[in-house]
Design a protein around this motif. Structure first.
Motif, PDB file in Angstrom:
ATOM      1  N   GLY A 320       1.469  29.891 -30.889  1.00 44.91           N
ATOM      2  CA  GLY A 320       1.210  31.078 -31.702  1.00 44.91           C
ATOM      3  C   GLY A 320       2.417  31.992 -31.792  1.00 44.91           C
ATOM      4  N   LYS A 321       3.122  32.178 -30.672  1.00 44.56           N
ATOM      5  CA  LYS A 321       4.309  33.044 -30.691  1.00 44.56           C
ATOM      6  C   LYS A 321       5.439  32.411 -31.503  1.00 44.56           C
ATOM      7  CE  LYS A 321       3.517  35.635 -26.408  1.00 44.56           C
ATOM      8  NZ  LYS A 321       2.103  35.329 -26.306  1.00 44.56           N
ATOM      9  N   HIS A 322       5.556  31.056 -31.438  1.00 43.20           N
ATOM     10  CA  HIS A 322       6.566  30.386 -32.252  1.00 43.20           C
ATOM     11  C   HIS A 322       6.243  30.520 -33.738  1.00 43.20           C
ATOM     12  CE1 HIS A 322       8.835  26.995 -34.066  1.00 43.20           C
ATOM     13  NE2 HIS A 322       9.710  27.245 -33.086  1.00 43.20           N
ATOM     14  N   ASN A 323       4.967  30.386 -34.073  1.00 40.37           N
ATOM     15  CA  ASN A 323       4.561  30.569 -35.471  1.00 40.37           C
ATOM     16  C   ASN A 323       4.800  32.003 -35.924  1.00 40.37           C
ATOM     17  OD1 ASN A 323       3.753  27.902 -35.597  1.00 40.37           O
ATOM     18  ND2 ASN A 323       1.609  28.347 -35.178  1.00 40.37           N
ATOM     19  N   ALA A 324       4.601  32.958 -35.012  1.00 45.88           N
ATOM     20  CA  ALA A 324       4.862  34.357 -35.354  1.00 45.88           C
ATOM     21  C   ALA A 324       6.343  34.578 -35.651  1.00 45.88           C
ATOM     22  CB  ALA A 324       4.407  35.271 -34.224  1.00 45.88           C
ATOM     23  N   TRP A 329      10.513  35.416 -39.613  1.00 48.68           N
ATOM     24  CA  TRP A 329      11.734  34.943 -40.283  1.00 48.68           C
ATOM     25  C   TRP A 329      11.491  34.806 -41.780  1.00 48.68           C
ATOM     26  CZ3 TRP A 329      16.704  34.737 -39.631  1.00 48.68           C
ATOM     27  CH2 TRP A 329      17.476  33.897 -40.439  1.00 48.68           C
ATOM     28  N   ALA A 330      10.315  34.295 -42.156  1.00 53.14           N
ATOM     29  CA  ALA A 330       9.980  34.182 -43.574  1.00 53.14           C
ATOM     30  C   ALA A 330       9.951  35.564 -44.225  1.00 53.14           C
ATOM     31  CB  ALA A 330       8.637  33.482 -43.748  1.00 53.14           C
ATOM     32  N   ASN A 376      14.962  27.965 -44.698  1.00 51.17           N
ATOM     33  CA  ASN A 376      13.675  28.301 -44.102  1.00 51.17           C
ATOM     34  C   ASN A 376      13.728  28.295 -42.580  1.00 51.17           C
ATOM     35  OD1 ASN A 376      12.467  28.602 -46.615  1.00 51.17           O
ATOM     36  ND2 ASN A 376      11.973  26.426 -46.759  1.00 51.17           N
ATOM     37  N   GLY A 377      14.635  27.500 -41.993  1.00 50.04           N
ATOM     38  CA  GLY A 377      14.782  27.473 -40.543  1.00 50.04           C
ATOM     39  C   GLY A 377      15.525  28.695 -40.036  1.00 50.04           C
ATOM     40  N   VAL A 378      15.191  29.139 -38.828  1.00 52.53           N
ATOM     41  CA  VAL A 378      15.823  30.335 -38.260  1.00 52.53           C
ATOM     42  C   VAL A 378      17.310  30.084 -38.061  1.00 52.53           C
ATOM     43  CG1 VAL A 378      15.891  31.900 -36.296  1.00 52.53           C
ATOM     44  CG2 VAL A 378      13.692  31.029 -37.127  1.00 52.53           C
ATOM     45  N   ASP A 379      18.131  30.918 -38.674  1.00 50.73           N
ATOM     46  CA  ASP A 379      19.581  30.817 -38.549  1.00 50.73           C
ATOM     47  C   ASP A 379      20.146  32.233 -38.605  1.00 50.73           C
ATOM     48  OD1 ASP A 379      22.293  30.339 -38.676  1.00 50.73           O
ATOM     49  OD2 ASP A 379      22.106  28.582 -39.973  1.00 50.73           O
ATOM     50  N   ILE A 463      15.116  30.776 -28.858  1.00 55.33           N
ATOM     51  CA  ILE A 463      15.606  31.255 -30.154  1.00 55.33           C
ATOM     52  C   ILE A 463      16.449  32.496 -29.939  1.00 55.33           C
ATOM     53  CG2 ILE A 463      14.930  32.130 -32.427  1.00 55.33           C
ATOM     54  CD1 ILE A 463      12.374  30.546 -32.192  1.00 55.33           C
ATOM     55  N   ASP A 464      17.571  32.551 -30.617  1.00 59.96           N
ATOM     56  CA  ASP A 464      18.452  33.713 -30.509  1.00 59.96           C
ATOM     57  C   ASP A 464      17.937  34.838 -31.396  1.00 59.96           C
ATOM     58  OD1 ASP A 464      20.168  32.437 -28.752  1.00 59.96           O
ATOM     59  OD2 ASP A 464      21.371  31.581 -30.365  1.00 59.96           O
ATOM     60  N   SER A 465      17.986  36.060 -30.870  1.00 57.02           N
ATOM     61  CA  SER A 465      17.609  37.215 -31.681  1.00 57.02           C
ATOM     62  C   SER A 465      18.787  37.619 -32.550  1.00 57.02           C
ATOM     63  CB  SER A 465      17.180  38.376 -30.783  1.00 57.02           C
ATOM     64  OG  SER A 465      18.252  38.747 -29.929  1.00 57.02           O
ATOM     65  N   PHE A 466      18.512  38.479 -33.511  1.00 55.36           N
ATOM     66  CA  PHE A 466      19.560  38.963 -34.416  1.00 55.36           C
ATOM     67  C   PHE A 466      20.126  40.250 -33.849  1.00 55.36           C
ATOM     68  CE2 PHE A 466      21.031  41.278 -38.218  1.00 55.36           C
ATOM     69  CZ  PHE A 466      21.912  40.334 -38.715  1.00 55.36           C
ATOM     70  N   SER A 467      21.452  40.364 -33.777  1.00 55.52           N
ATOM     71  CA  SER A 467      22.070  41.475 -33.063  1.00 55.52           C
ATOM     72  C   SER A 467      22.961  42.346 -33.930  1.00 55.52           C
ATOM     73  CB  SER A 467      22.899  40.939 -31.883  1.00 55.52           C
ATOM     74  OG  SER A 467      23.905  40.053 -32.351  1.00 55.52           O
ATOM     75  N   ASP A 468      22.801  42.300 -35.264  1.00 52.76           N
ATOM     76  CA  ASP A 468      23.589  43.151 -36.149  1.00 52.76           C
ATOM     77  C   ASP A 468      22.955  44.540 -36.181  1.00 52.76           C
ATOM     78  OD1 ASP A 468      24.840  44.475 -38.230  1.00 52.76           O
ATOM     79  OD2 ASP A 468      25.202  42.642 -39.359  1.00 52.76           O
ATOM     80  N   SER A 469      23.570  45.507 -35.501  1.00 47.20           N
ATOM     81  CA  SER A 469      22.964  46.834 -35.391  1.00 47.20           C
ATOM     82  C   SER A 469      22.880  47.539 -36.742  1.00 47.20           C
ATOM     83  CB  SER A 469      23.766  47.694 -34.415  1.00 47.20           C
ATOM     84  OG  SER A 469      25.118  47.821 -34.853  1.00 47.20           O
TER      85      SER A 469
END
Length: 481
Positions: A320-324, A329-330, A376-379, A463-469
């Motif tokens: 569930g958390k992965h789907n979230a 991301w979508a 569509n994949g997390v990048d 999964i890496d989070s996004f870090s652009d402040s």
């Protein structure tokens, strides 16, 4: 007239006490005075605390006056509200509006009339008891409940219900957002899933999550006619407590002479104004299950059953958390691709004012290319490129426009920059939701026993989070006036 009657009664009483005047009148009047003083003293003793409720009432009226809230007649309103909102379909005996006030909110972008109400309803139930001798008696019990809320027009959505109250369930299609925090707080139902998705943008999800945490059993309902009802159990919207009362009249007068601001009411109105601002451009409790019968043969299987349930729960939680994360991301991709609708306006503006800035056109092309590269994949690396291109384009526009004073003063430039600012706000909110979901997912697969279940069954990678402040914070544009 009254003083004549008073003295007549007093004289008559004195005559009776002095036995027709055979005794001294002074004695009679002394006895009457003693009786009257005793009666007055007893009455005042019973009402020795009269100043506190009167002070409270005066303070409430002063608060209503200072905040421009006017009482409204409630006759016949409850029937109208029952036809409009599911929120008022509570209780099985009595429903009534205890109070109704009307006010006006003036915001930076929207002004609207609203109504503040106090709703009372009663549930009637029958209780049967049996005494020690086996005698059965039945009595009727009335449970009283109180709700408070705000009513206003909301023409930006319809047919949507959000409930954090387990005692109230809406009908319609269920909708789950990309925000786990919001999904834990509210059960969302709508006429169709698409209307809920259009209304619940990332920035609105953040606002509503804050409301859900600050209010008890909050319910937000938007009717088919475009009326909004925000309801809750909190009773402190008008319950500002005075520091003084009529026991100290001078201090009490000085206190009510100042302006009493209803802080919580203002916070709720500010939140509703924020929901309006972000929307105006967007196209009985469940009964617990019965206890399982305790059978001796199941006792031996109980530890295994508990372990199996635990593994299934952890497994489903990870999935569930992965789907979230995927949903979040979508949502980020959707908000990023919305920039493709703004880019033609930038190009049109450049062509209209004959801006021969090669750097601006180059950044426009680079931004369009970066957005198209997002898959569509997390990048997060490609997302960072898209955000860097967006930032570069904005800086390029702001530098280039200094050479074109007529463009800087034009309505076209202001509209384009305002549109970019709002879109970046949506992108920033979507990225913050994505990062929170990534953190929840990473914790789930890295902490025991989730790490064990993930290693054996799920096999999901971190999964890496996004870090652009700059992207997370959004872009704020204020036109030069």
């Amino acid at each position: 007239m009254w003083h004549h009657i008073y003295w007549m009664l007093l004289s008559g009483t004195a005559t009776l006490v002095t036995n027709g005047g055979s005794r001294s009148p002074v004695v009679g009047f002394a006895i009457c005075a003693l009786v009257a003083s005793s009666a007055i003293w007893t009455s005042l003793r019973k009402r020795r605390n009269w100043r506190k409720p009167v002070s409270k009432r005066i303070y409430l009226l002063d608060s209503l006056f200072n905040n421009d809230l006017k009482p409204v007649a409630t006759k016949g309103r409850i029937e109208t509200l029952l036809d409009t909102f599911r929120e008022f379909d509570r209780g099985n005996h009595t429903r009534e509006l205890k109070a109704l006030y009307r006010g006006q909110y003036r915001g930076d972008e929207h002004s609207f009339d609203y109504e503040l109400y106090h709703f009372h309803y009663v549930r009637q139930r029958t209780v049967t008891t049996t005494d020690s001798q086996g005698n059965t008696s039945t009595r009727t019990v009335y449970d009283h409940y109180y709700r408070h809320g705000l009513l206003l027009d909301f023409p930006f959505a319809s047919g949507i219900g959000l409930s954090a109250d387990s005692g109230l369930k809406f009908k319609g299609e269920r909708y789950r957002s990309a925000s786990n925090t919001f999904n834990r707080l509210f059960d969302v139902r709508a006429e169709d899933e698409m209307s809920a998705a259009r209304f619940l943008s990332p920035a609105i999800l953040e606002l509503l999550s804050g409301l859900g945490k600050s209010l008890k059993d909050a319910v937000l309902e938007i009717s088919a006619e475009g009326r909004l009802c925000l309801a809750f159990d909190d009773d402190d919207l008008l319950s500002q407590k005075p520091q003084h009362d009529l026991n100290n009249p001078a201090a009490f007068v000085e206190e009510i002479a100042g302006h009493t601001e209803l802080v919580k009411l203002k916070q709720l109105l500010d939140a509703l104004h924020g929901i309006m601002r972000l929307s105006d451009n967007n196209f009985g409790r469940a009964r617990k299950p019965r206890k399982l019968l305790m059978i001796e043969s199941l006792i031996l299987l109980l530890p295994l059953l508990v372990l199996l349930i635990l593994v299934i729960t952890i497994y489903n939680g990870i999935i569930g958390k992965h789907n979230a994360v995927d949903r979040a991301w979508a949502s980020v991709l959707t908000q990023e691709r919305q920039k493709n609708k703004i880019i033609p306006h930038v190009e049109q503006m450049v062509e209209q004012y004959r801006m021969h800035e090669a750097s601006v056109l180059k950044e426009v092309t680079a931004l369009r290319s970066a957005i198209s590269d997002l898959g569509n994949g997390v990048d997060t690396a490609k997302l960072a490129q898209a955000e860097q291109r967006t930032t570069a384009l904005l800086k390029g526009l702001q530098v280039a426009v200094e050479a074109y004073p007529e463009l800087k003063a034009s309505e076209t430039y202001s509209q384009v920059m305002a549109e970019i600012s709002e879109q970046q706000e949506q992108v920033g909110a979507a990225i913050r939701i994505f990062n929170r979901n990534v953190e929840d997912f990473n914790n789930a697969i890295q902490m025991f026993p989730g790490s064990l279940v993930n290693g054996l069954l799920c096999r999901k990678a971190r999964i890496d989070s996004f870090s652009d402040s700059e992207a997370r914070g959004g872009f704020d544009y204020s036109p030069n006036l």
